[in-house]
Design an enzyme around this catalytic site. Structure first.
Site, PDB file in Angstrom:
ATOM      1  CD  GLU A 134       4.070  -6.862   7.396  1.00  0.00           C
ATOM      2  OE1 GLU A 134       3.427  -6.393   6.439  1.00  0.00           O
ATOM      3  OE2 GLU A 134       4.407  -6.196   8.376  1.00  0.00           O
ATOM      4  CE  LYS A 172       6.934  -4.820   6.588  1.00  0.00           C
ATOM      5  NZ  LYS A 172       6.612  -3.543   5.961  1.00  0.00           N
TER       6      LYS A 172
HETATM    7  C1  5MM Z   1       3.901  -4.144  10.913  1.00  0.00           C
HETATM    8  O1  5MM Z   1       3.590  -3.057  10.111  1.00  0.00           O
HETATM    9  C2  5MM Z   1       4.305  -2.921   8.885  1.00  0.00           C
HETATM   10  C3  5MM Z   1       5.679  -2.438   9.125  1.00  0.00           C
HETATM   11  O2  5MM Z   1       5.602  -1.271   9.909  1.00  0.00           O
HETATM   12  P1  5MM Z   1       6.481  -1.123  11.218  1.00  0.00           P
HETATM   13  O3  5MM Z   1       7.915  -1.126  10.736  1.00  0.00           O
HETATM   14  O4  5MM Z   1       6.054   0.190  11.803  1.00  0.00           O
HETATM   15  O5  5MM Z   1       6.176  -2.288  12.104  1.00  0.00           O
HETATM   16  C4  5MM Z   1       3.545  -1.925   8.014  1.00  0.00           C
HETATM   17  O6  5MM Z   1       3.863  -2.079   6.658  1.00  0.00           O
HETATM   18  C5  5MM Z   1       2.081  -2.101   8.278  1.00  0.00           C
HETATM   19  O7  5MM Z   1       1.617  -3.216   7.611  1.00  0.00           O
HETATM   20  C6  5MM Z   1       1.315  -0.848   7.994  1.00  0.00           C
HETATM   21  O8  5MM Z   1       1.983   0.294   8.416  1.00  0.00           O
HETATM   22  C7  5MM Z   1       0.039  -0.866   8.815  1.00  0.00           C
HETATM   23  O9  5MM Z   1      -0.959  -1.267   8.030  1.00  0.00           O
HETATM   24  P2  5MM Z   1      -2.465  -1.319   8.617  1.00  0.00           P
HETATM   25  O10 5MM Z   1      -3.195  -2.098   7.569  1.00  0.00           O
HETATM   26  O11 5MM Z   1      -2.422  -2.014   9.933  1.00  0.00           O
HETATM   27  O12 5MM Z   1      -2.922   0.084   8.729  1.00  0.00           O
END
Ligand code: 5MM
Length: 343
Positions: free
Chosen positions: A177, A219
């Site tokens: 990601e 991702k």
């Molecule tokens: C970008 O965040 C990821 C996808 O979520 P969205 O669809 O809301 O953008 C998500 O998997 C993200 O990595 C976690 O929710 C947040 O992790 P941290 O480590 O920042 O708490």
């Protein structure tokens, strides 16, 4: 490493027009979201909320996998069933976020480098024991005045590739990601240029680290104008810019693309995913799927608001967003669907 198992898991995660539920918020992110709705920021409330998500009846109709966080994979339903086991029983593959967060990058003001490689081999082995079959690591790229630097892009790409190699060694499908953030005034064109450079760098590093591309998922962010950019492009323009960028920079061999939502309004994320699948999926070699957190969870979190009595209404809202995104994968999503209840 068993290549067939990795490929099968990667393919299963994007099969049947389903997508991934990202519920891997670290405690600080989860607490921040709870605070906005006046929900107590305790381990028990985080557990209760995650129980609500994983025990939503019928979630497997639209969701193939769920990404857990270290605290969450160690938690259980009220009846004592570990979350990973409950997901597997429900037909949803458990995954785990294994980075330890994006930290300020020394010498590069305003830029981030994701940490978590130390001891990762041992942590992965433990997560496999707990039932995880895939993993996730997020690199964060910021657009701003004079940034991103080449150094930040390379450092994050290198960390993503080293993480991914360790995952495949452990038998876990890595979700890679690299997120170019939406924050800022930049144009969609600038986001496209940065995203292309980031993806090219990431895939070069994956090659250098001997990644088996068929056994991984990407991702990425969609190519979007910055949140504060005066020109907000149309759904079709976003869809064209995103697909053009990926066709140039993403190898055909990977298992699939599972977009993050990045803070887009939930309905807009569905509309953009739908447009890509309607208009351009025939021109791409990979399935265009989703791995959303906020764009699936947010309405459910707001309805729940920390009150167990709101649980079943919240589960309905979760199911609805998951269903809308499955329809978007099929190119069958439309705005009218937002007012139809999913039974
Ligand atoms: C970008 O965040 C990821 C996808 O979520 P969205 O669809 O809301 O953008 C998500 O998997 C993200 O990595 C976690 O929710 C947040 O992790 P941290 O480590 O920042 O708490």
């Amino acid at each position: 490493m068993n290549s067939d198992t990795l490929m099968n898991t990667a393919q299963t995660l994007v099969a049947g027009d389903k997508g991934i539920l990202a519920m891997d918020e670290s405690n600080s992110t989860c607490n921040r979201r709870f605070a906005a709705w006046g929900i107590p920021q305790t381990e028990e409330r985080r557990r209760a909320y995650r129980e609500l998500l994983v025990s939503t009846p019928g979630l497997d109709q639209s969701i193939s996998g769920a990404i857990l966080y270290d605290e969450t994979i160690r938690q259980q339903l009220k009846d004592g069933t570990p979350f990973a086991q409950a997901l597997t029983k429900a037909g949803i593959i458990p995954g785990i976020k294994v980075d330890t967060g994006a930290k300020n990058m020394a010498g590069f003001p305003g830029e981030k480098i994701t940490e978590g490689l130390d001891g990762l081999r041992e942590r992965l082995a433990e997560y496999v024991q707990m039932g995880a079959r895939f993993a996730k690591w997020r690199g964060v790229i910021v657009i701003g005045d004079g940034i991103p630097s080449r150094s930040a892009i390379q450092a994050n790409a290198h960390a993503l590739a080293r993480y991914a190699a360790l995952c495949q060694e452990a038998g876990l499908v890595p979700i890679v990601e690299p997120e170019v953030l939406m924050d800022g005034e930049h144009t969609m064109q600038r986001c496209g240029e940065v995203t292309e450079e980031v993806l090219r760098t990431v895939f070069h590093q994956l090659y250098v680290q001997r990644m088996m591309l068929e056994g991984m998922l990407l991702k990425p962010n969609m190519v979007l104008p910055g949140l504060a950019c005066p020109q907000q492009d149309t759904v079709d323009e976003v869809c064209e810019a995103t697909i053009q960028c990926f066709r140039r920079a993403v190898p055909a061999a990977i298992g699939g693309i599972t977009f993050l939502s990045g803070g887009q309004p939930a309905e807009l994320a569905s509309a953009r995913l739908n447009a890509m699948n309607v208009r351009l999926a025939s021109q791409t070699p990979w399935p265009l799927a989703f791995s959303f957190a906020r764009a699936i969870q947010q309405p459910a979190l707001e309805i729940w608001s920390g009150q167990d009595a709101n649980g079943s209404a919240a589960q309905k809202a979760l199911l609805h967003r998951a269903h809308c995104n499955r329809m978007a994968r099929r190119g069958e999503y439309n705005a009218q669907m937002e007012s139809v209840e999913v039974s």
